[in-house]
Scaffold this active site. Structure first.
Site: not given
Ligand code: PM9
Length: 457
Positions: A72, A124-125, A215, A258, A382, A448
């Site tokens: 932990y 970004f979303t 980012d 990623k 998108r 979305f």
């Molecule tokens: N990106 C993508 O499919 C996951 C789904 S959100 C629509 O592109 C950037 C540049 C991203 C991103 C996620 C996040 C968030 C931050 N910045 O999904 O929470 O492309 O790990 O990261 C998606 P997490």
């Protein structure tokens, strides 16, 4: 004409794919409210919804998982992640989170006070959602070319320095929480930022005492574009370019799903100890102890190995070569795609693909649904649906209305890319029969993911 680089790995384990009938897919998309996020994955023959968390891990990552320390507190797995980030990224302080948005949540709470402004190279979303939840206002300071799908520019993700300085003049540097520079820019088409632009942003930040954040979600892919396109970097390894890029930043948020080649995980990394202290205080509240941040010890281990593998030159050359191969096959057949082809995905320009529809007919949403029914290929909208509503509740109308064919890392072969290309080309020839969609359910945020639609009359 296959891409000219063979996979720099061989396959040790396989996962069978199943092809359903068109009727079954039609029923599935109706059940999913014409939203590809709501499809069952078993219905998807080739799943290009996202490159997030969909990578194939290496034998080294799997074996590292076996030595995960699940304590932990004080787990040695955290020490290994911390060391990997320090060595590969050159940032001393690390706070793990369950994924990227966990890190975005924390940094937004730490740096943004209500009424502050946050410039960035395109929204970004999840990033903008957390900035707004913390009371900030996002400002897009990306260069204009990024909003034009046909514009040719080697670094379409660059920050427009004039726009950034104009914003500083307008609102005052003290009201800018930080600038967020995405490497690469997802919604512009996976477009990179040049080293020269990173340096220029740094100079402005130094002059005005503004925090420069990244980012860094796809930073390894950004490094590869610098190596290939920017003068003076041809003989520099992507690993060294990553360190050089980050030497200009005060810190970063990372979605490890990623460019750390893992199925789950993320982190914050930074230079400033006071930000680190605040992040450690908040992570306990929202994610977990500062040595696991909502992850299992084995996830930290896999991320520590993956973030190094992701900067390997041979891996990146194949990875981006495969994306380019798909993009070029579509371009040659006259399919409108965002140019230049980016790092993680090929983006279809839905406004040109479906010229008989207006943006309010949700053309990208409709095209993604139709591609699935026609071929079993799952993609992601998108465009206007992803852009959501503004503070007054009106639909935002982004200049880019795109369907993203996102390529998971180390998962599909070039033959799969051929199947995708053939399906898209075929759909393009019959595009005039595709109708628009309208909302039947819309959630208040990040719509979305879970909105439902029906064909327009
Ligand atoms: N990106 C993508 O499919 C996951 C789904 S959100 C629509 O592109 C950037 C540049 C991203 C991103 C996620 C996040 C968030 C931050 N910045 O999904 O929470 O492309 O790990 O990261 C998606 P997490």
């Amino acid at each position: 004409m296959p891409s000219n680089v063979a996979e720099p790995y061989r396959i040790k384990m396989v996962e069978p794919l199943v092809m359903h009938t068109r009727d079954e897919r039609q029923q599935a998309i109706e059940k999913a409210g014409h939203n590809t996020f709501l499809l069952k994955s078993k219905m998807c023959y080739i799943d290009l919804l996202t490159d997030s968390g969909t990578s194939a891990m290496s034998d080294r990552q799997w074996s590292a998982m076996m030595v995960g320390d699940e304590a932990y507190a004080g787990a040695v797995s955290f020490d290994r992640l911390e060391a990997a980030v320090q060595n590969s990224y050159g940032l001393p302080f690390v706070v793990p989170t369950h994924q990227g948005r966990g890190a975005e949540h924390l940094i937004s709470l730490i740096l943004i006070r209500p009424g502050m402004h946050v410039p960035g190279n395109m929204y970004f979303t999840t990033t903008r959602a957390h900035q707004e939840l913390a009371g900030g206002t996002f400002h897009d300071v990306i260069i204009d070319e990024a909003h034009d799908p046909s514009a040719q520019h080697p670094f379409k993700g660059n920050v427009d320095i004039d726009e950034f300085t104009a914003l500083i003049d307008e609102v005052g540097a003290e009201n800018i929480a930080y600038i967020n520079v995405a490497l690469t820019v997802n919604l512009a088409g996976g477009q990179p930022v040049s080293m020269a632009n990173i340096e220029a942003v740094r100079r402005v930040c130094d002059e005005h005492h503004i925090i420069m954040w990244s980012d860094a979600t796809r930073l390894a892919e950004n490094a590869w574009f610098i190596q290939q396109r920017e003068d003076g970097y041809r003989d520099t390894s992507c690993a060294d370019i990553v360190r050089e890029m980050l030497s200009h930043f005060d810190g970063l948020t990372m979605s490890g799903k990623k460019d750390c080649l893992v199925n789950i995980g993320g982190f914050l990394a930074m230079r400033d100890e006071s930000i680190f202290t605040k992040a450690r205080e908040l992570v306990v509240l929202y994610e977990g102890m500062p040595t696991y941040g909502g992850l299992a010890g084995r996830d930290l281990e896999a991320m520590a190995v993956g973030l190094v593998e992701a900067t390997d030159d041979a891996y990146l050359t194949h990875r981006i070569g495969q994306v380019t191969y798909l993009g070029e096959r579509l371009q040659e057949a006259g399919v409108p795609v965002v140019q230049p082809i980016g790092g993680h995905a090929v983006f279809l320009d839905a406004l040109r693909f479906l010229p008989h529809l207006s943006q309010d007919d949700l053309p990208a949403q409709s095209l993604a649904a139709e591609l699935f029914v026609a071929s079993g290929v799952r993609s992601m909208e998108r465009g206007i649906v992803s852009a959501g509503r503004d503070a007054e509740g009106n639909n935002r109308h982004p200049k880019l209305e795109l369907v993203r064919l996102t390529i998971p890392r180390r998962v599909y072969t070039d033959r799969h890319m051929d199947v995708v290309a053939d399906a898209v080309i075929d759909l393009h020839r019959n595009a005039e029969r595709i109708r628009g969609l309208e909302f039947v359910y819309e959630p208040p945020t990040l719509r979305f993911f879970s909105s439902r639609f029906q064909p327009k009359a």
